[in-house]
Design a protein around this motif. Structure first.
Motif, short mmCIF file in Angstrom:
data_model
loop_
_atom_site.label_atom_id
_atom_site.label_comp_id
_atom_site.label_asym_id
_atom_site.label_seq_id
_atom_site.Cartn_x
_atom_site.Cartn_y
_atom_site.Cartn_z
N GLY A 1 -4.14 14.63 -9.57
CA GLY A 1 -5.22 15.52 -9.96
C GLY A 1 -4.75 16.78 -10.66
O GLY A 1 -5.51 17.74 -10.79
N GLY A 2 -3.49 16.79 -11.13
CA GLY A 2 -2.96 17.96 -11.82
C GLY A 2 -2.79 17.74 -13.30
O GLY A 2 -3.56 17.02 -13.93
N GLY A 3 -1.78 18.37 -13.87
CA GLY A 3 -1.54 18.27 -15.31
C GLY A 3 -0.81 19.51 -15.80
O GLY A 3 -0.52 20.44 -15.03
N TYR A 4 -0.53 19.53 -17.08
CA TYR A 4 0.23 20.64 -17.66
C TYR A 4 -0.62 21.84 -18.03
O TYR A 4 -0.10 22.90 -18.33
CB TYR A 4 0.97 20.17 -18.91
N GLY A 5 -1.92 21.69 -18.07
CA GLY A 5 -2.80 22.79 -18.47
C GLY A 5 -3.88 22.29 -19.39
O GLY A 5 -4.06 21.09 -19.59
N GLY A 6 -4.62 23.22 -19.98
CA GLY A 6 -5.71 22.87 -20.87
C GLY A 6 -5.68 23.69 -22.13
O GLY A 6 -4.65 24.29 -22.49
N GLN A 7 -6.83 23.78 -22.80
CA GLN A 7 -6.89 24.51 -24.06
C GLN A 7 -6.71 26.01 -23.88
O GLN A 7 -6.35 26.70 -24.83
CB GLN A 7 -8.22 24.22 -24.75
N ALA B 1 2.32 11.63 -15.88
CA ALA B 1 1.61 10.53 -15.22
C ALA B 1 1.47 10.78 -13.72
O ALA B 1 0.39 10.59 -13.14
CB ALA B 1 2.34 9.21 -15.48
N TRP B 2 2.55 11.23 -13.09
CA TRP B 2 2.49 11.51 -11.66
C TRP B 2 1.56 12.69 -11.37
O TRP B 2 0.79 12.68 -10.40
CB TRP B 2 3.89 11.80 -11.12
N MET B 3 1.63 13.73 -12.21
CA MET B 3 0.77 14.89 -11.98
C MET B 3 -0.71 14.53 -12.15
O MET B 3 -1.56 14.96 -11.36
CB MET B 3 1.17 16.02 -12.93
N LEU B 4 -1.03 13.73 -13.16
CA LEU B 4 -2.40 13.29 -13.35
C LEU B 4 -2.86 12.45 -12.16
O LEU B 4 -4.03 12.52 -11.74
CB LEU B 4 -2.54 12.49 -14.64
N PHE C 1 1.35 24.96 -14.95
CA PHE C 1 2.32 24.13 -14.25
C PHE C 1 2.28 24.33 -12.75
O PHE C 1 2.62 23.43 -11.99
CB PHE C 1 3.74 24.45 -14.75
N VAL C 2 1.90 25.52 -12.28
CA VAL C 2 2.06 25.85 -10.87
C VAL C 2 0.89 25.43 -10.01
O VAL C 2 0.86 25.75 -8.81
CB VAL C 2 2.31 27.37 -10.70
N ARG C 3 -0.05 24.70 -10.56
CA ARG C 3 -1.14 24.21 -9.71
C ARG C 3 -0.58 23.29 -8.61
O ARG C 3 0.38 22.56 -8.81
CB ARG C 3 -2.22 23.52 -10.53
N GLU C 4 -1.21 23.34 -7.46
CA GLU C 4 -0.69 22.65 -6.28
C GLU C 4 -0.54 21.14 -6.46
O GLU C 4 0.46 20.56 -6.00
CB GLU C 4 -1.56 22.95 -5.07
N PRO C 5 -1.46 20.43 -7.10
CA PRO C 5 -1.27 18.97 -7.27
C PRO C 5 0.02 18.61 -7.99
O PRO C 5 0.60 17.56 -7.71
CB PRO C 5 -2.51 18.55 -8.07
N ASN C 6 0.48 19.46 -8.92
CA ASN C 6 1.74 19.17 -9.61
C ASN C 6 2.91 19.21 -8.64
O ASN C 6 3.80 18.34 -8.68
CB ASN C 6 1.97 20.19 -10.74
N ALA C 7 2.92 20.20 -7.78
CA ALA C 7 3.99 20.29 -6.78
C ALA C 7 3.92 19.12 -5.81
O ALA C 7 4.95 18.53 -5.45
CB ALA C 7 3.89 21.62 -6.02
N GLU C 8 2.72 18.76 -5.40
CA GLU C 8 2.55 17.62 -4.49
C GLU C 8 3.10 16.34 -5.12
O GLU C 8 3.74 15.53 -4.44
CB GLU C 8 1.08 17.45 -4.13
N ALA D 1 14.45 21.42 -6.19
CA ALA D 1 13.33 22.27 -5.78
C ALA D 1 12.20 22.16 -6.80
O ALA D 1 12.15 22.93 -7.77
CB ALA D 1 13.79 23.72 -5.64
N PRO D 2 11.28 21.20 -6.62
CA PRO D 2 10.18 21.03 -7.58
C PRO D 2 9.34 22.28 -7.80
O PRO D 2 8.98 22.59 -8.93
CB PRO D 2 9.36 19.89 -6.97
N ARG D 3 9.02 22.99 -6.72
CA ARG D 3 8.18 24.19 -6.88
C ARG D 3 8.88 25.25 -7.72
O ARG D 3 8.25 25.91 -8.56
CB ARG D 3 7.81 24.76 -5.52
N ALA D 4 10.17 25.40 -7.52
CA ALA D 4 10.92 26.39 -8.29
C ALA D 4 10.94 26.00 -9.77
O ALA D 4 10.83 26.86 -10.65
CB ALA D 4 12.34 26.52 -7.75
#
Length: 431
Positions: A216-222, A210-213, A227-234, A406-409
């Motif tokens: 503007g992020g997310g876990y991935g697609g088809q 929910a926070w990643m969405l 996971f390492v996209r910047e919005p997820n870390a933000e 460490a969220p990014r790690a």
């Protein structure tokens, strides 16, 4: 959740005509083998003493109605506690004793192994088109649907109107900055848990998504995990720095899970938190003055909701395709689907059943949840590797947002683990 002793429940037709009338099943023919009665085995989940009503009542009613209309098909239903359903099914498959139809959180491994009927083996094109698109797509492996959504839901941000009024807040937050300001105001008036962050091991993957969405992020697609996209870390850094660090969440969000959060909200200890429609009736019974709204985007507006669903699947082993198809056609009829949903505080997964529920003034409380379902975003449940990645996320994400975390790690570690798992089992990697 209370774990009941696993038991077999072989249902007769003693529920009588009341169950048949309630479900309104169409007499579409049995589909059973000629000259005898077919015994169709169904493995499903029981939910114990949850805020929803006992699902066994719905199954009894439905099966009584189904058997009345399909004289040559007898249903043998086995219910096991929801927390044991995946392991029970895996053990049955390993032993060569697959049920005809099973409920589970996972389906990809069974589909990849060729054990399941495709959805188009079981439903007409018209029936398949009636499933809400994001829920149908989430049930795909390699762009073919095997997992049939069942007892679905999307959460919204619940808030305690009494606490909000005491804190001088005129309405729910519409952005993350407003959410933080609301949490600060709630803390100032003595609300024990201003924001109920649910990063405990029960379902941390839902709130994290929910926070990643919202960023503007997310876990991935088809095509794979991301996971390492910047919005997820933000998103995780914002939660860590703006909510956890200033003490606007529970004292230990790494242990604060969904069940505990719901119980705390019903006691008046939580100011706001994401929750599913199953909380509605429980909050009404508890006399909690609540409202709910869409989970906010970071910069404002409603984020795409997290889509959740159990899955039904039909196994090939016993050769009962026609009987499975008849059972599922009845189960997904409008009246049956809406009745199952109403009993469990969940939502129907077909367009027609959603419209049916949306047309009933008595179900007005569910309308906002129904309206957001077509926008739902899912976990990568169509990947065989997802249960393993999910379990790692559950164990580690709480610590990642605590002091020293460490969220990014964590995101990098999840990505590396996912890529290794996908490389080891490429046949299940593009669902």
């Amino acid at each position: 959740m209370t774990a009941a002793v696993r038991r077999r429940v072989f249902l007769s037709r003693t529920a009588g005509t009341a169950g048949a009338a309630a479900f309104g099943l169409a007499g579409c023919g049995s589909g059973a083998s000629s000259g005898g009665t077919v015994r169709l085995s169904v493995l499903a989940a029981s939910y114990g003493d949850t805020v929803g009503s006992p699902i066994v009542d719905r199954w009894h009613e439905f099966i009584a109605a189904f058997e009345k209309k399909h004289a040559n098909i007898r249903i043998a239903l086995e219910l096991v506690p929801i927390e044991k359903i995946d392991r029970t099914l895996a053990d049955r498959v390993k032993a060569g004793r697959e049920p005809d139809i099973a409920q589970s959180y996972v389906f990809a491994d069974y589909a990849a192994a060729g054990r399941l009927y495709r959805a188009d083996d079981l439903f007409s094109l018209t029936a398949q088109a009636d499933f809400l698109t994001p829920f149908a797509r989430a049930g795909e492996l390699n762009f073919t649907e095997y997992g049939i959504p069942f007892l679905a839901s999307t959460p919204r941000l619940f808030y305690h109107k009494g606490h909000f009024a005491r804190a001088g807040l005129s309405g729910p937050p519409t952005s993350w900055s407003e959410l933080r300001a609301a949490a600060q105001a709630l803390k100032a008036v003595g609300v024990p848990i201003p924001y109920g962050l649910q990063f405990g091991p029960e379902a941390a993957e839902d709130e994290a998504l929910a926070w990643m969405l919202g960023a503007g992020g997310g876990y991935g697609g088809q095509t794979g995990y991301d996971f390492v996209r910047e919005p997820n870390a933000e998103a995780l850094l914002w939660v860590k720095e703006q909510l956890v660090a200033p003490g606007l969440v529970s004292t230990d969000p790494a242990r604060f899970s969904r069940t505990a959060a719901y119980a705390a909200f019903l006691k008046g200890e939580v100011g706001m938190m994401p929750a599913h429609p199953m909380l509605l009736k429980a909050a009404d019974r508890a006399g909690v003055p609540y409202g709910h709204t869409g989970f906010p985007m970071k910069g404002g507006g409603a984020a795409a909701p997290v889509g959740l669903s159990d899955w039904l699947m039909a196994f090939k082993r016993n050769g009962h395709r026609r009987e499975c198809a008849a059972f599922l056609a009845s189960l997904y009829s409008d009246r049956a689907a809406t009745r199952f949903a109403q009993g469990q505080g969940t939502l129907p997964v077909t367009v027609s059943a959603s419209r049916e529920l949306r047309s009933q003034p008595s179900q007005r409380a569910l309308w906002p949840f129904i309206d957001q379902m077509p926008k739902a975003e899912f976990h990568p449940v169509g990947k065989s590797s997802w249960p393993r990645i999910r379990d790692t996320l559950r164990r580690r994400i709480g610590a990642a947002v605590m002091p020293g975390g460490a969220p990014r790690a964590l995101l990098k570690s999840l990505q590396e683990e996912a890529e290794r798992a996908e490389a080891a089992h490429p046949e299940g990697g593009t669902g």
